[in-house]
Design a protein around this motif. Structure first.
Motif, PDB file in Angstrom:
ATOM      1  N   LEU A  10       6.626  -4.975   8.075  1.00  0.00           N
ATOM      2  CA  LEU A  10       5.305  -4.391   8.296  1.00  0.00           C
ATOM      3  C   LEU A  10       5.429  -3.007   8.921  1.00  0.00           C
ATOM      4  CD1 LEU A  10       2.222  -4.713   8.293  1.00  0.00           C
ATOM      5  CD2 LEU A  10       2.415  -5.779  10.547  1.00  0.00           C
ATOM      6  N   LEU A  11       6.395  -2.842   9.812  1.00  0.00           N
ATOM      7  CA  LEU A  11       6.585  -1.547  10.453  1.00  0.00           C
ATOM      8  C   LEU A  11       6.934  -0.474   9.428  1.00  0.00           C
ATOM      9  CD1 LEU A  11       6.663  -0.039  13.139  1.00  0.00           C
ATOM     10  CD2 LEU A  11       9.115  -0.592  13.307  1.00  0.00           C
ATOM     11  N   GLN A  12       7.754  -0.822   8.444  1.00  0.00           N
ATOM     12  CA  GLN A  12       8.095   0.149   7.402  1.00  0.00           C
ATOM     13  C   GLN A  12       6.855   0.546   6.600  1.00  0.00           C
ATOM     14  OE1 GLN A  12      11.311  -2.082   5.519  1.00  0.00           O
ATOM     15  NE2 GLN A  12      12.714  -0.405   5.998  1.00  0.00           N
ATOM     16  N   LEU A  13       5.989  -0.417   6.316  1.00  0.00           N
ATOM     17  CA  LEU A  13       4.758  -0.100   5.594  1.00  0.00           C
ATOM     18  C   LEU A  13       3.885   0.850   6.419  1.00  0.00           C
ATOM     19  CD1 LEU A  13       3.724  -3.554   4.077  1.00  0.00           C
ATOM     20  CD2 LEU A  13       5.045  -1.716   3.014  1.00  0.00           C
ATOM     21  N   ILE A  17       2.869   4.668   5.258  1.00  0.00           N
ATOM     22  CA  ILE A  17       1.482   5.120   5.151  1.00  0.00           C
ATOM     23  C   ILE A  17       1.276   6.425   5.904  1.00  0.00           C
ATOM     24  CG2 ILE A  17      -0.898   4.575   5.833  1.00  0.00           C
ATOM     25  CD1 ILE A  17      -0.193   1.613   5.229  1.00  0.00           C
ATOM     26  N   GLU A  18       1.841   6.528   7.106  1.00  0.00           N
ATOM     27  CA  GLU A  18       1.694   7.751   7.898  1.00  0.00           C
ATOM     28  C   GLU A  18       2.452   8.918   7.278  1.00  0.00           C
ATOM     29  OE1 GLU A  18      -0.370   8.323  10.140  1.00  0.00           O
ATOM     30  OE2 GLU A  18      -1.056   6.288  10.526  1.00  0.00           O
ATOM     31  N   GLU A  70       1.810   4.212  -6.339  1.00  0.00           N
ATOM     32  CA  GLU A  70       1.444   2.814  -6.542  1.00  0.00           C
ATOM     33  C   GLU A  70       1.789   1.979  -5.304  1.00  0.00           C
ATOM     34  OE1 GLU A  70       1.933  -0.587  -9.992  1.00  0.00           O
ATOM     35  OE2 GLU A  70       3.620   0.761  -9.621  1.00  0.00           O
ATOM     36  N   PHE A  71       2.967   2.213  -4.734  1.00  0.00           N
ATOM     37  CA  PHE A  71       3.398   1.457  -3.563  1.00  0.00           C
ATOM     38  C   PHE A  71       2.446   1.680  -2.383  1.00  0.00           C
ATOM     39  CE2 PHE A  71       5.905   0.721   0.260  1.00  0.00           C
ATOM     40  CZ  PHE A  71       6.545  -0.481  -0.032  1.00  0.00           C
ATOM     41  N   LEU A  72       1.967   2.923  -2.232  1.00  0.00           N
ATOM     42  CA  LEU A  72       1.066   3.236  -1.133  1.00  0.00           C
ATOM     43  C   LEU A  72      -0.216   2.410  -1.218  1.00  0.00           C
ATOM     44  CD1 LEU A  72       0.292   4.904   1.344  1.00  0.00           C
ATOM     45  CD2 LEU A  72      -0.513   6.699  -0.210  1.00  0.00           C
ATOM     46  N   GLY A  73      -0.736   2.241  -2.421  1.00  0.00           N
ATOM     47  CA  GLY A  73      -1.951   1.451  -2.589  1.00  0.00           C
ATOM     48  C   GLY A  73      -1.771   0.030  -2.090  1.00  0.00           C
ATOM     49  N   TYR A  74      -0.651  -0.580  -2.439  1.00  0.00           N
ATOM     50  CA  TYR A  74      -0.388  -1.948  -1.993  1.00  0.00           C
ATOM     51  C   TYR A  74      -0.067  -2.002  -0.504  1.00  0.00           C
ATOM     52  CZ  TYR A  74      -0.428  -3.482  -6.844  1.00  0.00           C
ATOM     53  OH  TYR A  74      -0.820  -3.764  -8.126  1.00  0.00           O
ATOM     54  N   ALA A  75       0.646  -1.007   0.000  1.00  0.00           N
ATOM     55  CA  ALA A  75       0.982  -0.982   1.428  1.00  0.00           C
ATOM     56  C   ALA A  75      -0.281  -0.942   2.274  1.00  0.00           C
ATOM     57  CB  ALA A  75       1.872   0.223   1.732  1.00  0.00           C
ATOM     58  N   GLU A  80      -3.926  -3.446   6.119  1.00  0.00           N
ATOM     59  CA  GLU A  80      -5.318  -3.713   6.468  1.00  0.00           C
ATOM     60  C   GLU A  80      -5.565  -5.204   6.654  1.00  0.00           C
ATOM     61  OE1 GLU A  80      -8.697  -3.287   3.596  1.00  0.00           O
ATOM     62  OE2 GLU A  80      -9.339  -1.744   5.024  1.00  0.00           O
ATOM     63  N   GLN A  81      -4.958  -6.055   5.819  1.00  0.00           N
ATOM     64  CA  GLN A  81      -5.158  -7.495   5.941  1.00  0.00           C
ATOM     65  C   GLN A  81      -4.535  -8.041   7.228  1.00  0.00           C
ATOM     66  OE1 GLN A  81      -7.113  -9.461   3.998  1.00  0.00           O
ATOM     67  NE2 GLN A  81      -7.686  -7.493   3.101  1.00  0.00           N
TER      68      GLN A  81
END
Length: 315
Positions: A10-13, A17-18, A70-75, A80-81
């Motif tokens: 999760l930290l990598q995601l 994102i940042e 594409e990866f950013l959209g899923y991340a 958020e969840q």
């Protein structure tokens, strides 16, 4: 899953994102209070784990590859969840809200944005609203600079717009059909008319939004862009176009939806033409919208529905 494969953390995601948001590994590291080498190593490890390049690195910063977009959209969806779970079960306050919207120059877009911000339950947020050119809207959404775009299409530009969206991996979702109106100053001699014709407009300056290097008829923000006009002025923002409506008795053609609160000096008069304007929103095909984006679209629907216009999509 093979035991040799490592899980994405999760930290990598959150880091990714940042980095994508800042366009810089160093800037993202500063924002999250970690060292630049740590952030850089985390991004390289993430790319190793997913076995594909997500970032293009240069002296000016980083940009996303197609896989990275594409990866950013899923991340964003995953992060958020997790935040929603923590709010519900751990009693944590709402997290910093994020959303980018790019749109043509419509007052209902701004009105809905104002409502969304006022209704936000987050103590911190970072929202962006870009009123910009048609080509740039599509490019913003393609690169995920914005999660949503709002623009129009009709029989004239449909093939060009739809092809560009397909080539960019984007989808158009119709919101509503609008009858064309002219926007003019309340002091304009035509302001008292119930309807106007193209002949009524012949002596008035036509005001259009400049499309820059992509200033073809297919990217024009106004319908009937191929019709000649003796007096034409191109502008780059709504404030200027409204000032020219007042100062020069100019007009532009749009949806007819105007906010009395945001634009009290301007009125919309129906234009007698056969054309219709299909307004819709665009996003990445196959990438679910974040909840914040859904909230914004709900506000758009509420604003449009308040004018008695039937919606073509329902949440």
């Amino acid at each position: 899953m093979s035991r040799g494969l490592k899980n994405i953390t999760l930290l990598q995601l959150q880091y990714f994102i940042e980095v994508a948001s800042e366009g810089s590994i160093t800037a993202a590291a500063d924002l999250l209070y970690v060292s630049q080498p740590t952030m850089s190593a985390a991004m390289k490890d993430l790319e190793t784990r997913v076995d594909r390049a997500l970032l293009v690195r240069s002296a000016r910063g980083v940009t996303l590859t197609d896989d990275g977009v594409e990866f950013l959209g899923y991340a964003r969806q995953v992060v958020e969840q997790v935040e929603l779970l923590e709010q519900h079960y751990l009693g944590r306050p709402p997290s910093r809200r994020l959303l980018g919207v790019s749109a043509q120059h419509y007052s209902f877009v701004v009105d809905a944005f104002v409502r969304m911000v006022k209704a936000s339950d987050a103590a911190e947020y970072e929202f962006s609203l870009r009123e910009t050119r048609t080509w740039d809207i599509i490019e913003d959404v393609r690169t995920l600079r914005s999660e949503l775009g709002i623009l129009y299409r009709n029989d004239f530009n449909r093939k060009v717009i739809d092809k560009l969206l397909r080539d960019s991996g984007l989808a158009f979702h119709p919101l509503f059909l609008a009858s064309p109106h002219i926007f003019i100053s309340r002091t304009n001699p035509l302001a008292s008319r119930r309807r106007v014709t193209l002949d009524d407009l012949a002596a008035l300056p036509r005001l259009t939004f400049d499309q820059g290097a992509n200033n073809s008829f297919s990217f024009a923000e106004e319908i009937l862009s191929t019709l000649s006009s003796k007096q034409e002025i191109r502008v780059s923002d709504r404030a200027t176009i409204f000032n020219l409506m007042i100062g020069l008795d100019g007009y532009t053609i749009s949806t007819g939806i105007i906010s009395d609160d945001l634009d009290p000096a301007i009125v919309a008069i129906p234009l007698e033409v056969e054309e219709r304007i299909e307004i819709g929103w665009i996003d990445h095909s196959g990438i679910p919208l974040t909840e914040q984006a859904q909230r914004y679209l709900d506000e758009v629907r509420a604003v449009v529905g308040g004018f008695g216009i039937a919606l073509l999509d329902q949440p």
